[in-house]
Each structure stands twice: as C-alpha cells, then as structure tokens.
Write a protein that holds these residues in place. Structure first.
Motif, short mmCIF file in Angstrom:
data_model
loop_
_atom_site.label_atom_id
_atom_site.label_comp_id
_atom_site.label_asym_id
_atom_site.label_seq_id
_atom_site.Cartn_x
_atom_site.Cartn_y
_atom_site.Cartn_z
N MET A 1 0.89 -1.03 -0.09
CA MET A 1 0.12 -0.09 0.14
C MET A 1 0.97 1.06 0.15
O MET A 1 1.91 1.32 0.82
CB MET A 1 -0.87 -0.26 1.06
N ARG A 2 0.63 2.14 -0.96
CA ARG A 2 1.48 3.19 -1.05
C ARG A 2 0.95 4.61 -0.64
O ARG A 2 -0.28 4.80 -1.02
CB ARG A 2 1.93 3.34 -2.58
N ILE A 3 1.57 5.35 0.22
CA ILE A 3 0.93 6.58 0.59
C ILE A 3 1.90 7.58 -0.47
O ILE A 3 3.08 7.76 -0.35
CB ILE A 3 1.58 6.89 1.98
N HIS A 4 1.11 8.46 -1.14
CA HIS A 4 1.74 9.41 -1.84
C HIS A 4 2.05 10.71 -1.36
O HIS A 4 2.84 11.41 -2.18
CB HIS A 4 0.72 9.68 -3.24
N ASN A 5 1.62 10.89 -0.31
CA ASN A 5 1.98 12.42 0.28
C ASN A 5 2.67 12.19 1.44
O ASN A 5 2.18 12.41 2.71
CB ASN A 5 0.75 13.08 0.37
N ASN A 14 1.61 11.55 11.15
CA ASN A 14 1.20 12.94 10.36
C ASN A 14 2.06 13.24 8.91
O ASN A 14 1.73 14.12 8.24
CB ASN A 14 1.39 14.34 11.28
N ARG A 15 3.20 12.25 9.00
CA ARG A 15 4.01 12.31 7.84
C ARG A 15 3.18 11.92 6.50
O ARG A 15 3.40 12.09 5.33
CB ARG A 15 5.38 11.57 7.92
N PHE A 16 2.16 10.59 6.96
CA PHE A 16 1.48 10.08 5.91
C PHE A 16 0.08 10.62 5.70
O PHE A 16 -0.47 10.24 4.86
CB PHE A 16 1.62 8.45 6.20
N PHE A 17 -0.59 10.86 6.83
CA PHE A 17 -1.94 11.26 6.90
C PHE A 17 -2.05 12.49 7.30
O PHE A 17 -1.60 13.26 7.77
CB PHE A 17 -2.61 10.33 8.11
N ILE A 24 -7.70 8.92 13.73
CA ILE A 24 -8.59 7.62 13.47
C ILE A 24 -7.81 6.42 13.34
O ILE A 24 -8.22 5.37 13.81
CB ILE A 24 -9.39 8.02 12.24
N MET A 25 -6.78 6.40 12.56
CA MET A 25 -5.92 5.17 12.46
C MET A 25 -5.32 4.91 13.64
O MET A 25 -5.34 3.45 14.22
CB MET A 25 -4.70 5.56 11.44
N GLN A 91 6.05 1.65 4.64
CA GLN A 91 6.11 3.00 4.32
C GLN A 91 7.69 3.44 4.21
O GLN A 91 8.30 4.11 3.39
CB GLN A 91 5.51 4.07 5.14
N SER A 92 8.34 3.06 5.41
CA SER A 92 9.93 3.45 5.43
C SER A 92 10.80 2.64 4.61
O SER A 92 11.79 3.25 3.94
CB SER A 92 10.50 3.19 7.06
N LYS A 93 10.30 1.25 4.26
CA LYS A 93 11.13 0.46 3.13
C LYS A 93 10.74 1.42 1.87
O LYS A 93 11.71 1.61 1.00
CB LYS A 93 10.57 -0.66 3.24
N GLU A 94 9.59 1.73 1.62
CA GLU A 94 9.39 2.33 0.33
C GLU A 94 10.08 3.75 0.16
O GLU A 94 10.59 4.03 -0.90
CB GLU A 94 7.83 2.60 -0.06
#
Length: 138
Positions: A1-5, A14-17, A24-25, A91-94
């Motif tokens: 699953m890729r987070i684009h922002n 907050n780096r991802f969302f 919520i997560m 996320q850190s790997k990507e």
C-alpha cells in the motif's frame, strides 16, 4: 500500500496522513473492529468532531485500502488492513528505496551521517544486516 503524500516537516503518522486520519488510524490500531460512533466518541475526548466527518474520513481510508470494513447487523465495523508496525515498515522501506533510487550514494551517505546520533544497538543491527546482505549476494 503506497502513501503518495509524505510530509517531511511532520512527525509520526502525520507524515503520511492528515491530522484527523492519523488520529482515526491510531484509535483503530488500538481498538480494531470499532464502529464510526465508537471512533467519534474516542475523538471527542480531544475535540468535538461531527459524525458525518468521521464517517467520510473512515470510508476514504477504506477506499485507499488502509481500512477494512465488515457488517455486523446494520453497523459497519472498521479495522486496519495492516498493523501499525507493518504499515510503518512498509512506508519506511518504500521511502528509503525512493531516496536511494533518486539520490543514490548521496542518500546513503546522509543516512550514515545520521548514525552519529544513533545508539550503539542500531549500529550493531546495521552491521549485521550488511553482513547478511553481503553473504546473500556473493
């Protein structure tokens, strides 16, 4: 699953969302299988958040593939698709791969420079990982 922002100036989730998505997560990682009303109640401890806003954000997280949704009677129950640890690992790997792909040795050099502030255990784990990588790639 890729987070684009990915937001460089933020910390933690907050780096991802966005801020509400992150809260919520956090709630759902702590209490998987919660309803919208249960999440809204947990959010109200911080500040008043409208039920419809919570529902919209949670359904967007489902659309993004971050939450699963099941029905129990007429109530929708939500749970994260991954554990917090698995999400952060992915996320850190990507992010690391993208930095190496784009900046090559510059990124690796800066990561090594950051080890000046790391604890000894982290450096030992890195050394073991490098030895393992060398062994596998001989």
């Amino acid at each position: 699953m890729r987070i684009h922002n990915f937001k460089v100036g933020e910390r933690g989730l907050n780096r991802f969302f966005g801020p509400l998505e992150a809260r919520i997560m956090d709630i759902l990682w702590a209490r998987p299988g919660s309803s919208i009303r249960e999440v809204q109640t947990a959010l109200e401890q911080d500040k008043d958040v409208n039920f419809n806003t919570v529902m919209t954000v949670m359904n967007r997280l489902v659309d993004k593939g971050l939450l699963g949704k099941t029905q129990k009677g007429r109530t929708s129950l939500y749970q994260p698709v991954q554990s917090r640890e698995a999400f952060m690992n992915d996320q850190s790997k990507e992010l690391s791969q993208e930095l190496v792909d784009e900046f090559g040795t510059l990124a690796l050099n800066h990561m090594l420079d950051a080890l000046d502030e790391a604890d000894e255990g982290l450096i030992e784990r890195l050394e073991m990982k490098i030895k393992q990588w060398k062994k596998e790639n001989e």
